[in-house]
Design a protein around this motif. Sequence first.
Motif, PDB file in Angstrom:
ATOM      1  N   SER A   3       0.862  -1.187   0.149  1.00 15.29           N
ATOM      2  CA  SER A   3      -0.084  -0.125   0.014  1.00 15.29           C
ATOM      3  C   SER A   3       0.886   1.028   0.138  1.00 15.29           C
ATOM      4  O   SER A   3       2.082   1.084   0.388  1.00 15.29           O
ATOM      5  N   VAL A   4       0.290   2.382  -0.341  1.00 14.07           N
ATOM      6  CA  VAL A   4       1.055   3.519  -0.384  1.00 14.07           C
ATOM      7  C   VAL A   4       1.272   3.937   1.006  1.00 14.07           C
ATOM      8  O   VAL A   4       2.471   4.345   1.466  1.00 14.07           O
ATOM      9  N   ALA A   5       0.348   3.669   2.134  1.00  9.17           N
ATOM     10  CA  ALA A   5       0.839   4.079   3.510  1.00  9.17           C
ATOM     11  C   ALA A   5       2.052   3.338   3.923  1.00  9.17           C
ATOM     12  O   ALA A   5       2.751   3.643   4.678  1.00  9.17           O
ATOM     13  N   ALA A   6       2.128   1.915   3.503  1.00  2.55           N
ATOM     14  CA  ALA A   6       3.397   1.089   4.094  1.00  2.55           C
ATOM     15  C   ALA A   6       4.633   1.727   3.224  1.00  2.55           C
ATOM     16  O   ALA A   6       5.623   1.747   3.966  1.00  2.55           O
ATOM     17  N   LEU A   7       4.638   2.174   2.104  1.00  2.17           N
ATOM     18  CA  LEU A   7       5.743   3.080   1.506  1.00  2.17           C
ATOM     19  C   LEU A   7       6.003   4.086   2.075  1.00  2.17           C
ATOM     20  O   LEU A   7       7.138   4.230   2.340  1.00  2.17           O
ATOM     21  N   GLU A   8       4.925   5.071   2.408  1.00  2.00           N
ATOM     22  CA  GLU A   8       5.161   6.121   3.255  1.00  2.00           C
ATOM     23  C   GLU A   8       5.736   5.961   4.490  1.00  2.00           C
ATOM     24  O   GLU A   8       6.821   6.764   4.856  1.00  2.00           O
ATOM     25  N   ALA A   9       5.423   4.887   5.198  1.00  2.00           N
ATOM     26  CA  ALA A   9       5.999   4.456   6.572  1.00  2.00           C
ATOM     27  C   ALA A   9       7.240   4.190   6.374  1.00  2.00           C
ATOM     28  O   ALA A   9       8.357   4.657   7.320  1.00  2.00           O
ATOM     29  N   ASP A  10       7.874   3.376   5.369  1.00  3.18           N
ATOM     30  CA  ASP A  10       9.244   3.002   5.258  1.00  3.18           C
ATOM     31  C   ASP A  10      10.012   4.305   4.779  1.00  3.18           C
ATOM     32  O   ASP A  10      11.039   4.357   5.208  1.00  3.18           O
ATOM     33  N   VAL A  11       9.488   5.110   3.988  1.00  8.08           N
ATOM     34  CA  VAL A  11      10.417   6.335   3.556  1.00  8.08           C
ATOM     35  C   VAL A  11      10.510   7.228   5.019  1.00  8.08           C
ATOM     36  O   VAL A  11      11.487   7.784   4.981  1.00  8.08           O
ATOM     37  N   THR A  12       9.463   7.470   5.574  1.00 11.10           N
ATOM     38  CA  THR A  12       9.486   8.043   6.822  1.00 11.10           C
ATOM     39  C   THR A  12      10.653   7.571   7.669  1.00 11.10           C
ATOM     40  O   THR A  12      11.425   8.255   8.170  1.00 11.10           O
ATOM     41  N   ALA A  13      10.552   6.263   7.902  1.00 12.99           N
ATOM     42  CA  ALA A  13      11.706   5.568   8.871  1.00 12.99           C
ATOM     43  C   ALA A  13      13.135   5.880   8.191  1.00 12.99           C
ATOM     44  O   ALA A  13      13.861   5.869   9.028  1.00 12.99           O
ATOM     45  N   TRP A  14      13.283   5.897   6.863  1.00 16.53           N
ATOM     46  CA  TRP A  14      14.506   6.001   6.271  1.00 16.53           C
ATOM     47  C   TRP A  14      14.914   7.269   6.717  1.00 16.53           C
ATOM     48  O   TRP A  14      16.183   7.810   6.870  1.00 16.53           O
ATOM     49  N   ILE A  15      14.055   8.423   6.462  1.00 17.57           N
ATOM     50  CA  ILE A  15      14.261   9.824   6.573  1.00 17.57           C
ATOM     51  C   ILE A  15      14.712   9.979   8.061  1.00 17.57           C
ATOM     52  O   ILE A  15      16.002  10.733   8.253  1.00 17.57           O
ATOM     53  N   GLU A  16      14.090   9.475   8.824  1.00 17.10           N
ATOM     54  CA  GLU A  16      14.332   9.587  10.385  1.00 17.10           C
ATOM     55  C   GLU A  16      15.766   9.030  10.498  1.00 17.10           C
ATOM     56  O   GLU A  16      16.612   9.628  11.392  1.00 17.10           O
ATOM     57  N   ALA A  17      15.783   7.684  10.223  1.00 17.99           N
ATOM     58  CA  ALA A  17      17.188   7.191  10.474  1.00 17.99           C
ATOM     59  C   ALA A  17      18.467   7.892   9.469  1.00 17.99           C
ATOM     60  O   ALA A  17      19.603   7.968  10.493  1.00 17.99           O
ATOM     61  N   TRP A  18      18.227   8.587   8.581  1.00 20.01           N
ATOM     62  CA  TRP A  18      19.232   9.302   8.174  1.00 20.01           C
ATOM     63  C   TRP A  18      19.563  10.384   8.915  1.00 20.01           C
ATOM     64  O   TRP A  18      20.765  10.936   9.058  1.00 20.01           O
ATOM     65  N   ASN A  19      18.627  11.217   9.328  1.00 17.05           N
ATOM     66  CA  ASN A  19      18.561  12.542   9.965  1.00 17.05           C
ATOM     67  C   ASN A  19      19.119  11.933  11.450  1.00 17.05           C
ATOM     68  O   ASN A  19      19.846  12.935  11.918  1.00 17.05           O
ATOM     69  N   ALA A  20      19.275  10.984  11.868  1.00 16.69           N
ATOM     70  CA  ALA A  20      19.478  10.602  13.085  1.00 16.69           C
ATOM     71  C   ALA A  20      21.229  10.532  13.085  1.00 16.69           C
ATOM     72  O   ALA A  20      22.030  10.964  14.021  1.00 16.69           O
ATOM     73  N   ASP A  21      21.806  10.127  12.023  1.00 13.15           N
ATOM     74  CA  ASP A  21      23.185  10.097  11.782  1.00 13.15           C
ATOM     75  C   ASP A  21      23.545  10.502  10.217  1.00 13.15           C
ATOM     76  O   ASP A  21      24.035   9.665   9.455  1.00 13.15           O
ATOM     77  N   PRO A  22      23.623  11.548   9.740  1.00 10.88           N
ATOM     78  CA  PRO A  22      23.562  12.105   8.559  1.00 10.88           C
ATOM     79  C   PRO A  22      25.120  12.248   8.191  1.00 10.88           C
ATOM     80  O   PRO A  22      26.308  12.055   9.068  1.00 10.88           O
ATOM     81  N   LYS A  23      25.374  11.857   7.011  1.00  9.57           N
ATOM     82  CA  LYS A  23      26.784  11.884   6.280  1.00  9.57           C
ATOM     83  C   LYS A  23      26.879  12.825   5.323  1.00  9.57           C
ATOM     84  O   LYS A  23      26.007  12.664   4.266  1.00  9.57           O
ATOM     85  N   PRO A  24      27.850  13.890   5.436  1.00 12.01           N
ATOM     86  CA  PRO A  24      27.829  14.782   4.480  1.00 12.01           C
ATOM     87  C   PRO A  24      28.379  14.266   3.000  1.00 12.01           C
ATOM     88  O   PRO A  24      28.964  13.241   3.129  1.00 12.01           O
ATOM     89  N   PHE A  25      28.073  14.868   2.191  1.00  5.78           N
ATOM     90  CA  PHE A  25      28.470  14.247   0.747  1.00  5.78           C
ATOM     91  C   PHE A  25      29.901  14.789   0.447  1.00  5.78           C
ATOM     92  O   PHE A  25      30.086  16.073   0.785  1.00  5.78           O
ATOM     93  N   VAL A  26      30.775  13.997   0.047  1.00  7.04           N
ATOM     94  CA  VAL A  26      32.116  14.574  -0.115  1.00  7.04           C
ATOM     95  C   VAL A  26      32.487  14.266  -1.513  1.00  7.04           C
ATOM     96  O   VAL A  26      32.439  13.229  -2.166  1.00  7.04           O
TER      97      VAL A  26
END
Length: 60
Positions: free
Chosen positions: A13-36
């Motif tokens: 479902s779209v809701a499942a995709l949105e939940a996974d995308v939101t979880a990915w964003i939160e994980a990335w923001n918790a430990d961001p890595k700068p582009f080099v």
Amino acid sequence: MTNRKLRRSTHRSVAALEADVTAWIEAWNADPKPFVWTKTADDILETIAAYCQRINDSAH
């Protein structure tokens, strides 16, 4: 692990995709890595110029 799950999983479902995308964003923001940058601007521009030359000189 979250990135791998997001890329390889199927979403029923779209809701499942949105939940996974939101979880990915939160994980990335918790430990961001700068582009080099690994190439200089001149190297990148040379590559683009060579590509443009190839596609403009094609016999199509």
